[in-house]
Write a protein that holds these residues in place. Structure first.
Motif, short mmCIF file in Angstrom:
data_model
loop_
_atom_site.label_atom_id
_atom_site.label_comp_id
_atom_site.label_asym_id
_atom_site.label_seq_id
_atom_site.Cartn_x
_atom_site.Cartn_y
_atom_site.Cartn_z
N ASP A 1 0.19 4.54 -11.68
CA ASP A 1 -0.68 3.38 -11.89
C ASP A 1 -0.03 2.08 -11.42
N ALA B 1 -1.43 -0.41 -8.50
CA ALA B 1 -1.67 -1.82 -8.80
C ALA B 1 -0.93 -2.73 -7.82
N ALA C 1 -8.06 -0.62 -5.23
CA ALA C 1 -7.47 0.39 -6.11
C ALA C 1 -8.38 1.61 -6.23
N VAL D 1 -5.89 -0.11 -13.63
CA VAL D 1 -5.78 1.06 -12.75
C VAL D 1 -5.86 2.34 -13.56
#
Length: 412
Positions: A143, A147, A112, A169
């Motif tokens: 986000d 993820a 990430a 994240v």
């Protein structure tokens, strides 16, 4: 929507009576219809908490769950497989593999972090060194998408069963503000001590060049304009002026010779090329082929990126158009010496060259393949594929030779 009348509309049933067409609807039917309308409106307002538009907006904006079936796989296929390949094998000497890599094995948080910040600089993966340049996906993905993708990559290629959630994240994104890209594998190893030793990062991106060639590039000579005055200090190009950085030396040399002889027409480049010696041409080719600089291109033509992606990866055989990457190599990194890199090329330049091929204004391909391919593309298709190619990461230094294959080729 109004239904178009058909011939059957004019056929009158033999039992039809004139008053039947304008007869009133029975009252019980009307009552049932009104009741259904009231019930439906009440149900909609109850479930949405307000107007229907509010419910639609809420549905669109709602994050998908991290464990949504195949969500990470779909994101990987659409955004990562062009470089890292669908099976995670990468491209030899050009794009590091994910399968067998120590980086996904460190976990989804590392993945990430790389997706959010990108990476620029040398990186060692599975015992092999790569000149890494991966763009940041921070602006492209929310986000939840980061993820999903990070969790998928870590699980598929790193054998990790722990996912990363949206809240983590979001925290990584906040901490990444102002940090810039990761400085190669060395910076990642400092943040994640479990990684193997990494090559030292160096910010130098310009290859050594002789004084004569340097003067040509940055100052010009006699009536020959400086290359950098149009193509940029590092050959990045701009708008309809092409990116030269990362093109193979042989391809650059061929184009310059074609400008000299008139095989390829361009008033400005013909004037410049005629003032070059063979030593100049060889030096310029080696210089630009050795550059590894980030992309300055962007999809600015308003093209359909999904359509462009399809043309690049699959082609359109109904139009007689093969996939761009079938000749120009994985991720459009080029196949030396005849198939130039397409990734990170300026979109207006790519579109203009496709139009030139189609219109017969450019004809310096040994097999004349681009003539027919370009004629099969509509104006919208040219914009779409040009914008898609402009969205790809830049060619790593030296990769165009690494994926070379035999046989004659064509140019773009």
């Amino acid at each position: 929507m109004t239904r178009k009348p058909t011939s059957s509309d004019h056929i009158v049933d033999e039992k039809f009576e004139p008053w039947e067409r304008n007869g009133r609807m029975p009252l019980p039917v009307v009552w049932v219809a009104v009741a259904l309308a009231i019930w439906g409106t009440g149900t909609l307002l109850t479930t949405s908490g307000g107007a229907p538009e509010t419910a639609v907006e809420a549905a669109v904006q709602q994050d998908r769950p991290v464990d949504a079936p195949d969500s990470g796989a779909a994101l990987f296929a659409a955004n990562c497989a062009t470089c890292h390949q669908p099976n995670g094998s990468g491209v030899r000497l050009a794009v590091p593999p994910l399968r067998g890599s120590e980086f996904p094995a460190q976990g989804p948080e590392l993945v990430a972090n790389v997706l959010l910040r990108g990476i620029d600089g040398p990186i060692r993966v599975d015992g092999h060194d790569y000149d890494g340049h991966m763009p940041s996906f921070s602006a492209a993905f929310g986000d939840a998408e980061i993820a999903e993708l990070a969790s998928y990559v870590a699980a598929t290629f790193g054998d990790r069963d722990d996912g990363v959630d949206t809240a983590t994240v979001a925290d990584l994104r906040a901490r990444a503000v102002g940090q810039g890209t990761w400085s190669g594998g060395e910076a990642l190893a400092a943040a994640y001590p479990g990684l193997p030793p990494q090559p030292a990062f160096s910010s130098a991106s310009v290859t050594p060049v002789s004084a004569d060639v340097s003067a040509l590039i940055f100052e010009g000579r006699d009536d020959v304009w400086a290359c950098a005055s149009c193509h940029g200090d590092l050959g990045q190009g701009v708008e309809n002026t092409p990116r030269l950085s990362g093109l193979s030396a042989d391809y650059i040399a061929k184009q310059l010779r074609d400008f000299q002889t008139g095989t390829r027409a361009n008033e400005h480049m013909s004037f410049v090329a005629k003032g070059l010696t063979e030593a100049d041409i060889a030096g310029l080719g080696a210089y630009y082929a050795g550059l590894s600089v980030p992309s300055t291109a962007a999809p600015i033509l308003g093209g359909d990126l999904k359509r462009g992606e399809t043309l690049a990866l699959v082609g359109d055989w109904d139009l007689g158009v093969p996939a761009c990457f079938s000749c120009h190599g994985p991720s459009g990194f080029g196949v030396a010496p005849n198939f130039p890199a397409l990734s990170a090329q300026q979109a207006p330049y790519t579109a203009s060259q496709l139009a030139a091929w189609a219109g017969g204004h450019r004809a310096n391909s040994p097999l004349s393949l681009m003539d027919q391919i370009s004629k099969g593309l509509s104006t919208d298709d040219r914009r779409a594929v040009a914008d898609y190619l402009a969205s790809l990461p830049a060619v790593p230094a030296g990769s165009t030779g690494a994926v070379a294959k035999e046989g004659d080729g064509h140019d773009l």
